[in-house]
Design a protein around this motif. Structure first.
Motif, PDB file in Angstrom:
ATOM      1  N   THR A 100       7.687   1.626  11.349  1.00 21.54           N
ATOM      2  CA  THR A 100       9.013   1.657  12.133  1.00 21.54           C
ATOM      3  C   THR A 100       7.796   2.246  13.261  1.00 21.54           C
ATOM      4  OG1 THR A 100       9.787   3.582  11.868  1.00 21.54           O
ATOM      5  CG2 THR A 100      10.864   1.575  11.371  1.00 21.54           C
ATOM      6  N   PRO A 101       8.018   2.241  14.587  1.00 22.16           N
ATOM      7  CA  PRO A 101       8.039   2.819  15.626  1.00 22.16           C
ATOM      8  C   PRO A 101       7.113   3.962  15.929  1.00 22.16           C
ATOM      9  CG  PRO A 101       8.620   1.045  16.345  1.00 22.16           C
ATOM     10  CD  PRO A 101       9.228   0.900  15.344  1.00 22.16           C
ATOM     11  N   ALA A 102       8.561   4.985  15.169  1.00 20.01           N
ATOM     12  CA  ALA A 102       8.669   6.880  14.629  1.00 20.01           C
ATOM     13  C   ALA A 102       7.775   6.826  14.140  1.00 20.01           C
ATOM     14  CB  ALA A 102       9.940   6.737  14.585  1.00 20.01           C
ATOM     15  N   ALA A 117       0.224  -1.441   0.081  1.00 22.28           N
ATOM     16  CA  ALA A 117       0.552  -0.049   0.141  1.00 22.28           C
ATOM     17  C   ALA A 117       0.817   0.673  -0.155  1.00 22.28           C
ATOM     18  CB  ALA A 117      -0.685   0.324   1.527  1.00 22.28           C
ATOM     19  N   ASP A 118       0.399   1.725  -0.508  1.00 25.77           N
ATOM     20  CA  ASP A 118       1.468   3.160  -1.423  1.00 25.77           C
ATOM     21  C   ASP A 118       0.600   4.286   0.345  1.00 25.77           C
ATOM     22  OD1 ASP A 118       3.042   2.524  -2.967  1.00 25.77           O
ATOM     23  OD2 ASP A 118       1.592   2.921  -4.276  1.00 25.77           O
ATOM     24  N   LEU A 119       1.428   5.037   1.023  1.00 30.56           N
ATOM     25  CA  LEU A 119       1.022   4.968   2.307  1.00 30.56           C
ATOM     26  C   LEU A 119       1.039   7.167   2.718  1.00 30.56           C
ATOM     27  CD1 LEU A 119      -0.186   2.277   5.019  1.00 30.56           C
ATOM     28  CD2 LEU A 119      -1.297   3.197   3.468  1.00 30.56           C
ATOM     29  N   ASP A 120       1.031   8.363   3.441  1.00 29.72           N
ATOM     30  CA  ASP A 120       1.647   8.831   3.539  1.00 29.72           C
ATOM     31  C   ASP A 120       0.467   8.693   4.900  1.00 29.72           C
ATOM     32  OD1 ASP A 120       2.153  11.406   4.264  1.00 29.72           O
ATOM     33  OD2 ASP A 120       1.346  12.854   3.047  1.00 29.72           O
ATOM     34  N   LEU A 121       1.607   8.439   5.891  1.00 30.48           N
ATOM     35  CA  LEU A 121       0.950   8.070   7.461  1.00 30.48           C
ATOM     36  C   LEU A 121       0.440   9.736   7.741  1.00 30.48           C
ATOM     37  CD1 LEU A 121       3.097   5.402   8.422  1.00 30.48           C
ATOM     38  CD2 LEU A 121       0.207   5.253   7.856  1.00 30.48           C
TER      39      LEU A 121
END
Length: 134
Positions: free
Chosen positions: A105-107, A18-22
């Motif tokens: 990652t958690p970050a 999936a292409d995501l921008d968190l």
């Protein structure tokens, strides 16, 4: 920043990209299913999602308006993503479960903004008064 993530279910039968921008935000809801499954997801358009394997390993649960498909692996039971069509949020969508991402990652997760939805009271456009349990 847009990034391609990989993920899937616990047993590995269901795999996706999936292409995501968190940084654009994630969501948690207090409706009955989201509360019971500790849902934390990000909603994207279908063209940003690719099911790599496991289409035949998915089971579908629907309730209420039946506008959402709550998909889960029929082997291990993990919900990695769901999909549906809700006009109020722009039509067709895929909701990726952040806990199903293998390489976030958690970050990245702790920096992702969270928006809360009051599905329990069918007041989707306002946050519930209490969110600490979500």
């Amino acid at each position: 920043m847009l990034k391609t993530y990989r993920g899937g279910c616990h047993c590995g039968a269901v795999r996706f990209e999936a292409d995501l921008d968190l940084s654009q935000g994630t969501g948690k809801c207090n409706c009955s299913i989201c509360t019971k499954t500790r849902n934390w997801g990000i909603t994207i358009k279908p063209d940003a999602f690719r099911l790599i394997s496991g289409a035949d390993d998915l089971s579908d649960y629907q309730f209420g308006s039946k506008s959402a498909h709550h998909l889960f692996c029929r082997h291990c039971g993990v919900r990695s993503f769901g999909r549906g069509n809700i006009a109020e949020i722009g039509g067709e969508y895929v909701s990726v479960q952040l806990a199903a991402l293998d390489d976030a990652t958690p970050a990245e997760l702790t920096e992702a903004p969270v928006k809360y939805f009051n599905g329990r009271d069918n007041d989707w456009w306002h946050a519930p008064a209490e969110t600490r349990h979500l």
